[in-house]
Write a protein that holds these residues in place. Structure first.
Motif, mmCIF file in Angstrom:
data_model
loop_
_atom_site.group_PDB
_atom_site.id
_atom_site.type_symbol
_atom_site.label_atom_id
_atom_site.label_comp_id
_atom_site.label_asym_id
_atom_site.label_seq_id
_atom_site.Cartn_x
_atom_site.Cartn_y
_atom_site.Cartn_z
ATOM 1 N N ASP A 511 46.509 33.072 43.395
ATOM 2 C CA ASP A 511 47.473 33.150 42.784
ATOM 3 C C ASP A 511 47.060 34.049 42.869
ATOM 4 O O ASP A 511 48.237 35.644 43.365
ATOM 5 C CB ASP A 511 48.841 32.412 41.504
ATOM 6 N N LEU A 512 46.421 35.361 42.060
ATOM 7 C CA LEU A 512 46.777 36.364 41.210
ATOM 8 C C LEU A 512 45.727 37.226 42.797
ATOM 9 O O LEU A 512 46.391 39.052 42.941
ATOM 10 C CB LEU A 512 45.701 35.910 40.995
ATOM 11 N N VAL A 516 48.298 40.366 43.790
ATOM 12 C CA VAL A 516 47.436 42.401 44.446
ATOM 13 C C VAL A 516 47.310 42.430 45.860
ATOM 14 O O VAL A 516 47.527 44.084 45.712
ATOM 15 C CB VAL A 516 45.638 41.852 43.903
ATOM 16 N N ASP A 517 47.104 41.422 46.925
ATOM 17 C CA ASP A 517 47.328 41.976 47.890
ATOM 18 C C ASP A 517 48.553 42.633 48.808
ATOM 19 O O ASP A 517 49.132 43.480 48.815
ATOM 20 C CB ASP A 517 46.499 40.627 49.322
ATOM 21 N N ALA A 546 51.412 35.858 36.583
ATOM 22 C CA ALA A 546 50.499 36.937 37.726
ATOM 23 C C ALA A 546 51.083 37.810 38.235
ATOM 24 O O ALA A 546 50.301 38.486 38.501
ATOM 25 C CB ALA A 546 51.164 35.559 38.697
ATOM 26 N N VAL A 547 52.359 38.556 37.840
ATOM 27 C CA VAL A 547 52.587 40.415 38.233
ATOM 28 C C VAL A 547 51.543 41.117 36.852
ATOM 29 O O VAL A 547 51.391 41.459 37.729
ATOM 30 C CB VAL A 547 53.789 40.193 37.462
ATOM 31 N N LEU A 548 51.747 40.863 35.830
ATOM 32 C CA LEU A 548 51.233 41.469 35.427
ATOM 33 C C LEU A 548 49.922 41.466 35.014
ATOM 34 O O LEU A 548 48.751 42.105 35.117
ATOM 35 C CB LEU A 548 51.621 40.593 33.627
ATOM 36 N N ARG A 549 49.532 40.293 35.264
ATOM 37 C CA ARG A 549 47.492 40.563 35.446
ATOM 38 C C ARG A 549 47.087 40.769 36.805
ATOM 39 O O ARG A 549 45.792 41.761 36.737
ATOM 40 C CB ARG A 549 46.956 38.936 35.300
ATOM 41 N N ALA A 550 48.071 40.669 37.750
ATOM 42 C CA ALA A 550 47.800 41.395 39.337
ATOM 43 C C ALA A 550 47.661 43.322 39.227
ATOM 44 O O ALA A 550 47.477 44.213 39.093
ATOM 45 C CB ALA A 550 48.941 41.201 39.796
#
Length: 655
Positions: A511-512, A516-517, A546-550
């Motif tokens: 998911d991450l 990120v890609d 997912a967004v913030l960790r990316a």
């Protein structure tokens, strides 16, 4: 922002209340990071288990189900796997179970406990006790007496773990349950059944009864730990902790327990006096954000515009220290009024060079035009529901708008829609003589599977795919209407979601990586993500993570140094006026355009499959919340708009 995200993954930011001067009748800890609450509670349970094992005794645990304790169970499993915590001396008693309910059904609490805890630890199955949903109804009274007797024979419950329902129920002790009630069969409240509807794919499938430990059974535990997360629980949590003891809110009986403790994230604590109006509970540090919150609160209390507040208003409503430190009232009023005024912007991406005027207030990265804006939408309709007006403005004002749909949203489509679309495709292909054999096979599968489908049964892979395509086609129609071309739509189908069930997998590396890609492929100047964490199914929280960790992953990239991340709300709740950092006003025409965009999501129109506790349609929720925000700004003395969409800027914290 502090109600959303933690400043540290390693520190629990808690405030423990052991006295009752602030109105809280139960010792309460508030943390910014729910995962740290889960860890602290799991550590306490592990400490008990270890102590009892050293004494050669059993540890007796009372366990709860639902999304709230999942983090606790995950941490206990980790402690067993990585640190050797043994459960061989543990006896468990679960709070409740639906009635009737087979143990292997998707909604069974037997299955829940196996999947989240028991199948992953070394507990003796003979030491596990969960109310039996398979009994004949005439057997239940005696079974409940035996359940109480087993608890007594085990030596009583050492630690009882609890969540809290929207009606204030603990276990399934619905409003009206008395203090001395014991384990029994109970009829579920309508609100409880509505809240459980998503798990059963419709309220009509939720059992009307359940077996539950009583309030008296819970209070008999030597230690009680109640946990609550999310804005949706904030009002009932405040009543349980600060309100009078009453059978109408069974959780209030915990106020009488000598060793009860409550753990809340900041969202669930939002309605407590310490959070809502901390200046009424003691001394506060008058930081700008607190000043702004206090002044807006005061304006609401006295029903005045900000610039009309007087010294007397401050003094008479507990804000003497604010007045003394930062007064007079006129100066405070003007600073707060201007700070609110500066949040209002009809140019969310920044003005075109030819639209700028001398003296215009400069925004960050104002000179970048046009901007690349990437809007993350947890489901295929959250973009237009929550920020459709802003999306339209960004497109109209010439920015390069991309929309990333993080999940397929396939479980939120009615079976009838699958039949309708399969019929259409079949007729279309037969009309043009296209691959008739494969189409006929699909039609046959759809008809046979859905005709024999049981309530709560997971859809086949083919049905899930069709439902996902329905949501995808609606998203294309909505964004096309908003002015976003199809080549700028990104359907991520994050793997964590693709279970076919309401319960999802944890966020994983894939998911991450997908997120990120996408970020590195677009290199946006603006990112918009859903900060709407009251989603009762948890998808919004996972998608935001997912967004913030990316973003944490790419924060060292050169392009990210000129990127802003904005968080929107709307589907489940709205930002409070004191939190809003960008307020995008909408004209009546833009409100109408936003509504039409939402209507393009036909499968979610009229009756969404998973509406949650708010029974309004999603377009009504968003429209009314946007109007209420505008009305609030108007009452505070600012310009009068038809509607306002509010945003908060991410400061770099991790959820």
């Amino acid at each position: 922002m502090s109600d959303l995200i933690s400043s540290s993954d390693n520190e629990i930011m808690s405030i423990e209340t052991t006295d009752r001067e602030n109105g809280e009748q139960i010792p309460t800890q508030v943390a910014s990071n729910p995962s740290q609450i889960s860890k602290e509670v799991a550590d306490r349970i592990a400490e008990l288990i270890t102590e009892r094992a050293a004494e050669g005794k059993q540890a007796v645990l009372g366990l709860a189900t639902g999304s709230t304790p999942v983090g606790v169970y995950s941490e206990l499993v980790r402690l067993h796997r990585d640190e050797g915590l043994s459960f061989q001396n543990v006896v468990t008693f679960n709070l409740d179970e639906y009635f009737p309910m087979l143990p292997d059904e998707l909604q069974s609490y037997v299955r829940f406990m196996r999947e989240h805890l028991f199948d992953h630890i070394d507990i003796d199955p003979a030491n596990v006790h969960i109310p039996d949903g398979t009994l004949a109804v005439e057997q239940v009274p005696d079974y409940c007496r035996q359940y109480e007797l087993k608890i007594e024979e085990a030596g009583g419950i050492d630690i009882q773990l609890l969540g809290i329902g929207r009606t204030g129920h603990i276990g399934f002790n619905e409003p009206g349950s008395g203090r001395s009630t014991l384990t029994r069969l109970i009829t579920l409240d309508r609100v409880t059944r509505v809240d459980a509807a998503s798990d059963f794919f419709g309220a009509e499938h939720v059992p009307r009864r359940a077996i539950t430990m009583g309030v008296g059974t819970v209070l008999g535990a030597r230690e009680v730990i109640m946990i609550a997360f999310g804005e949706g629980k904030s009002q009932i949590v405040a009543k349980a902790i600060e309100g009078p003891i009453t059978p109408a809110i069974p959780a209030t009986f915990l106020q009488e327990h000598p060793n009860a403790r409550v753990y809340l994230d900041e969202a669930a604590a939002a309605a407590l006096t310490r959070s809502r109006s901390p200046w009424l509970t003691g001394a506060v540090e008058w930081e700008p954000s607190i000043v702004r919150k206090a002044v807006i609160w005061l304006a609401g209390e006295v029903e005045k515009a900000i610039l009309k507040l007087t010294d007397e208003d401050y003094n008479e409503h507990g804000l003497q220290s604010l007045l003394a430190e930062h007064g007079p009232a006129y100066d405070i009023n003007l600073r707060v009024f201007r700070s609110l005024q500066e949040t209002i912007s009809g140019w969310p991406g920044g003005k075109r060079p030819d639209a700028r005027q001398p003296g215009d207030r400069r925004r960050r990265f104002e000179d970048i035009y046009p901007k690349r804006a990437l809007i993350f939408s947890p489901h295929p309709d959250d973009d237009v529901i929550s920020m459709g007006g802003t999306l339209i403005r960004l497109a109209d004002q010439g920015h390069e708008v991309h929309v990333a749909y993080q999940t397929s949203g396939n479980i939120a489509v009615f079976d009838d829609d699958v039949i309708r679309f399969a019929d259409f495709v079949g007729d279309l292909c037969r009309t043009f003589e296209v691959d008739a054999h494969r189409v006929a096979a699909l039609e046959s599968h759809v008809e046979e599977f859905l005709r024999n489908k049981q309530p709560g049964q997971v859809d086949s892979a083919e049905i899930q795919k069709v439902k996902g395509l329905i949501r995808r086609s609606e998203a294309k129609a909505a964004t096309r209407y908003c002015g976003v071309p199809e080549e700028r739509l990104h359907f991520l189908d994050l793997p964590f979601y693709e279970t076919g069930r309401v319960k999802k997998k944890p966020l994983g590396p894939e998911d991450l990586s997908i997120t990120v890609d996408l970020l590195r492929g677009i290199e946006p100047h603006q990112i918009y993500a859903a900060g709407d964490l009251s989603d009762p199914h948890g998808t919004h929280r996972t998608c935001l993570a997912a967004v913030l960790r990316a973003c944490e992953e790419v924060k060292g990239d050169e392009w990210f140094q000129q990127c802003e991340v904005w968080l929107y709300r709307g589907a489940w709740q709205e930002w409070a006026p004191h939190e809003i950092e960008m307020a995008v006003p909408l004209s009546p025409d833009e409100v109408e355009r936003k509504r039409v965009a939402i209507f393009k999501h036909e499968s979610q129109k009229d009756k969404a499959l998973f509406p949650g506790p708010d029974r309004r349609e999603f377009w009504q929720r968003a429209e009314q919340r946007n109007a209420e925000t505008a009305q609030t700004f108007d009452r505070l003395g600012l310009a009068e708009f038809e509607a306002i969409e509010g945003f908060v800027r991410w400061k770099g914290d991790v959820i």
